[in-house]
Structures are given as C-alpha cells and as structure tokens.
Design a protein around this motif. Sequence first.
Motif, PDB file in Angstrom:
ATOM      1  N   GLU A 141      44.793  68.994   1.987  1.00 47.95           N
ATOM      2  CA  GLU A 141      44.175  69.168   3.525  1.00 47.95           C
ATOM      3  C   GLU A 141      45.604  67.736   3.857  1.00 47.95           C
ATOM      4  O   GLU A 141      45.140  67.440   3.568  1.00 47.95           O
ATOM      5  N   ALA A 142      46.540  67.884   4.717  1.00 48.65           N
ATOM      6  CA  ALA A 142      47.163  66.984   5.444  1.00 48.65           C
ATOM      7  C   ALA A 142      46.828  67.014   6.652  1.00 48.65           C
ATOM      8  O   ALA A 142      46.773  67.673   8.323  1.00 48.65           O
ATOM      9  N   VAL A 143      47.241  65.223   7.329  1.00 48.50           N
ATOM     10  CA  VAL A 143      46.796  65.043   8.555  1.00 48.50           C
ATOM     11  C   VAL A 143      48.543  64.899   9.670  1.00 48.50           C
ATOM     12  O   VAL A 143      48.659  64.714   8.883  1.00 48.50           O
ATOM     13  N   LEU A 144      47.956  65.766  10.612  1.00 48.49           N
ATOM     14  CA  LEU A 144      49.797  66.020  11.310  1.00 48.49           C
ATOM     15  C   LEU A 144      49.170  64.430  12.298  1.00 48.49           C
ATOM     16  O   LEU A 144      49.990  63.939  12.486  1.00 48.49           O
ATOM     17  N   GLY A 157      44.399  54.373   9.671  1.00 53.69           N
ATOM     18  CA  GLY A 157      45.813  55.467   8.921  1.00 53.69           C
ATOM     19  C   GLY A 157      46.066  56.193   9.464  1.00 53.69           C
ATOM     20  O   GLY A 157      47.217  56.817   8.103  1.00 53.69           O
ATOM     21  N   GLU A 158      45.990  56.815  10.299  1.00 56.71           N
ATOM     22  CA  GLU A 158      46.352  58.234  10.528  1.00 56.71           C
ATOM     23  C   GLU A 158      47.393  58.565  11.529  1.00 56.71           C
ATOM     24  O   GLU A 158      46.948  57.197  12.037  1.00 56.71           O
ATOM     25  N   PRO A 159      48.110  59.016  11.110  1.00 56.14           N
ATOM     26  CA  PRO A 159      49.578  59.174  12.303  1.00 56.14           C
ATOM     27  C   PRO A 159      48.869  59.480  13.459  1.00 56.14           C
ATOM     28  O   PRO A 159      47.703  60.727  13.615  1.00 56.14           O
ATOM     29  N   SER A 160      49.875  59.508  14.757  1.00 55.80           N
ATOM     30  CA  SER A 160      49.334  59.605  15.696  1.00 55.80           C
ATOM     31  C   SER A 160      49.582  60.477  16.550  1.00 55.80           C
ATOM     32  O   SER A 160      50.757  61.393  16.087  1.00 55.80           O
ATOM     33  N   VAL A 161      49.233  61.555  17.570  1.00 56.29           N
ATOM     34  CA  VAL A 161      50.500  62.012  18.717  1.00 56.29           C
ATOM     35  C   VAL A 161      50.766  62.086  18.601  1.00 56.29           C
ATOM     36  O   VAL A 161      52.205  62.574  18.893  1.00 56.29           O
ATOM     37  N   ASP A 162      51.412  60.491  19.425  1.00 54.59           N
ATOM     38  CA  ASP A 162      52.581  60.008  19.699  1.00 54.59           C
ATOM     39  C   ASP A 162      54.417  59.881  19.261  1.00 54.59           C
ATOM     40  O   ASP A 162      55.108  60.365  18.986  1.00 54.59           O
TER      41      ASP A 162
END
Length: 620
Positions: free
Chosen positions: A290-293, A300-305
Amino acid sequence: MRVEVDPAAIAANVALLRERVGVPVCGVVKADGYGHGAVLAARAMLEGGATMLGVVDLAEAVALRDAGIDAPVLAWLHAPGVDLRVAADRDVEVAVSSMAQLEAAAAAGAAIHLKLDTGLGRNGVARGDRAEVLARAAALAAGGARIRGIMSHLAGTSREADRAQVADLLAAVGLAGLGPVVRHIANSAGAIALPEARLDMVRIGMAAYGVDPEGPSGGCGAAELGLRPAMRVVVDLAGGRADAGLDAGLLPAIGAPLLVGSRRARVLAVDPCGLQVQPLDRSALPLDGEAVLWGDPARGEPSVDDWAEAAGTIGYEVVTRMGAAARGADVVRPAEGLAPRRALELGLDGEPRRLLGELVGVKRVEGGLGVSYGGTYVTAAPTTLALVGLGYADGVTRSATGRPVALDGAARPVRGRIAMDQLVLDLGGADAAVGDPVAIEHASAPELTGMIGPRVAVELAGTVHDADAMEALGERIGAALVAGDAVLLVGPLGAGKTTLTRGIGRALGARGTVQSPTFVIARTHRTEAGPDLQHVDAYRLGDEAELDDLDLDLEGAITVAEWGAPLEHALESRLLVEIARGSGPDADDEEDSPREVRISGRGPAWDGARMRALARGGAS
C-alpha cells in the motif's frame, strides 16, 4: 485506488471555522462534495454547525433532498430554461444572475438571492445591468417575491481588490432598498483572511475538507489553521507500479512524494491506466504494497498540496477529480433540464471525440474587468462574456486555459482560469445566447483522454455508412442488453430503425423474422439469450395508458420501440438511439445512404460505466 474520506474531519473543520468567523456558515458541497461525496460531506458539515448548504445547480440540490437532507440549500448556476418551480417545490433557494432568471424565480415562487458580479467576471449580474435588476427585485419583493439575500464572489486578485469587491456589494445593498437580506461574498480564503468580508454569512468549501484555500503550501497552511485533511488516497503497488492513472482522476504529478510503508518514494510517470514510482532510498527491494499518495501530514503522510504543487495546480482540482474514482459507476444523468449539459461524446469506435456543453450565461461587461480567479485575464474594452457550465470537476483541467472552444462555428479560447464548474469565453462583439451549444474537441484538448468527471454523461455518436453497418451496430447493442432494458429508436421513416432492431435480435438469438411491427403495434420474439425481445411500434401510442394496454413485460423482457420518443417519460431507464438520414441524393435509400447516430443512456440502468462498456463493444 481507494479514496478514504473522514466525515469527522469535515465536521471538526467546519466547527473550528464557524467559531473563528463568528457568523453563520454555508457549507459548499458542489461537484460531489469536492470529490468527497456530496451527501456524506453535507451531513458532516451540518454536524459541524453549518446552517446552509451550497451547490452549483438544481440537480445537486435535488440529490440532497432525495437523500433526506432537509437543511436550507442554495443553488447558484442554472441550466438554460430550468424549471425553477422544482426549486420552490423542493424548498431550494436560488441565486439569480440576470433579469430573466430573476423573473423566472419570482414567478416560480422560489426564495431568491441576487448574485452580483463585483469583479470576478463570471456568474452574476453585470454592473451595467445592476440598477435595473435591483429596481425590479424591489418591485417584485413589494409584490410578495421572497428576496432572501444579495451575494457575490471574491476573485482573490489581491487583498485590496477583495476589499473593493466587498465595498461594491455593500453599496449595491444600499441601492437596492430591499430591507433585511443576507449579505454574503466570502469563500474559504476570504472568510479566513479578510474579516470585513464575512458580513452575514460565509461560504466555506475547500477549508472544510482540510485543504489550504490559499493553494499549495506543503500542508503547512492547513495545519497552521488547525484543519484536518478529510481525504486519504492509497494505491496498491506491485514492482513500483499501480493500476491507477489519469483515467482514475490522477493528475500527472511527476516528482510528487508518496509513502510506501516506511519508505519514501516519488512519482516517476502517470499514464492513462497506471502510476510508476521509484524509491528515494538506494535499496534494491521492490516497491510493493500500500502506498499513500496523499493523506494527513500530521501522520507523516504526503499532503494533497504536495501532489498539487507537483502537478502545477491547486488542491481544489486534485481532490475534486477523485469523484471520478468510480469511473462513472452509479452516476446517472440528472433529470432533463436540472443541470447544464455536460457530455463526453465518444465515437462509435469508443474513442473520445469531444466534450459537449452549453452557455449558461451571456452578458456585456466593461473594459478593464478581471475574469475568473486572480484576474489573470482582463478585458481590453467593453465586450461580451459567455459562461460555459464546464470546469475541472468535469475533466477540463485548469491547465486548459487558452484551449479553443467551438461555439457557432468559431473557435473561442478559454479566458481566465478554469474553475470547478465554469469557464469563460470572450466573444467581443459576436452574438450568442444562453443555451447555445459548445464543444471542446479532443484534437485540441488531448487531456480529455484522461479523467472525465462523474457528473458528465457518456454518449456515443458517429456515422453508420450502410445497412450492414447499422445491423452490426444493433448486434453490438444487443450484446449489452439484459432483461428489463428498453431501447427507444428515434428517426424519420426509412432511417434504419428496423435494420438496427434486426441486429439486436440477431445478438439475442431472436426466433422468427424481425420486421417492422407497424401493423401489429407489438410483436414478441422468443430468444436464445433468455429474455423475450418485444418489438414495438410506438408511432400510434398516444400516452402511457395505451402502453399499459399492450400488456408488455417491461421487467422480464427486452423492449425495443421504434418511434420511441413518446415513451421517454414512461420509462425510468432507457437507451435512446437517435438516427438521422444523410442529405445526399440517395438519402431515402436505406442500403446506400449514411446515417448519423447518437446513443445516450437515461436513468439508473444506464450509468456512465455501462455506457463506457457499450462504447468498448462489450456487455456491462
């Protein structure tokens, strides 16, 4: 790809913003709740303290009512000729942007907000028409019309320009002489940064979903405001590739960060059907799992920005496109006339041809007027602006500014920034009218091969060159039909309706000869496929009662009706096939004359996904 939405985050964001602004909040859930799901978002916003909901058109408003939401709803962009009695009947308030809309809304008995153009150059009464519209509104109010509010929309060109827009709106309120009305102009950015713009109500959209309304900022802006991201998007990687790409709504965000377990990676490529990533570490281990876009930077996850910045756009566009994640499944064309026309036209070979829309506003404006957000385009002289009801929620990317739009035989470039559900054309001195059709050709906008928004209908259109091809098209349609389906054939005498039905019969294995049922009105064929084929001549059917008299099995059989237009409103779902003869010397010769065919699905049985399957030539 999985799109996870946290309604608790939406509710918490609205509660925080409501406390901060100190005035009532209208929670905006247009474009399927900015891709989060309109009904889910609406309920969460109301839980967070919103007192009203905002949508773009009457179709979205009715969908909320159908879901059991009874809070006040405001719709502000209307399809040409929309029956505003629906708004009155469903207790939906409407914003009007022209004298014609004002008259129609008052006659329908709807509650009205006057929308004024104070510098955005899109929807709203033009300055040159303002005094006349306000005077007429006052006269109508004196006669009992329900004028609830006066509104506008900030362009965000600068703080000084926004303040000038607020002053312009307040001056108009004073001129109107309407007595107490709800005054509102601020969107998320204005509500947060410009206290004097809050007036009597603010319209909160992007900030409610936990995205920084000021644009890409690495998530810092939203976090500093105390906002929690409501959307998390994940994909499953195998060898560094995921089966989710442009067609699923992703933008080509090359270099965007993502998180795979504890490993950091970046986007290497995005194609129509997939996503390729590479690790940032030097490990030879493959990227699997699983990869978090994008998600919550606090975890610690990438942001939509981050994704928006890599794609050269804003978070609004990134999340709104996630409404396409279902690829059109369960998306049904709204009732006729409740929403502006939005249709993706595919060729009969399944290839995209163009995106179809219509003008929802036409007005004369002054020179020096900024158009759309940021005022990046300014009218050089008095001119005519035309508003098209298509935007990036429908697949017209923000990067498509400047692309040509076909209108009345001429190519008109998009002026100003493309918004979520609107784009603007500068017509100069050319004439145009609300309702005029427009098209964005695929050849001039190749990005249309990617995501098309879920509220966009899918239609097939093209030339059928002879009777054999017409019968083959019928076979293709027949292969996609199941019990309970109805196909309505519309076209002049000799257009090829019976020929197409013969092809449907062949695909179903119909017994007996399929021929025109003119003299019997209806003929039933047993089939090898299972459900009977009911072949109907609807030419002489006057109403639904006469259809009932035929005692057709509309649930267990497959029905094909020639001259089917009279049955349009008798059937909840139907496949409409419109056939037009050519204009050449052999136009009356069914064997030799080409036919122009358009196929469109209506009702829940023919959603976007099924139409795409038909375009590919397979069963749904």
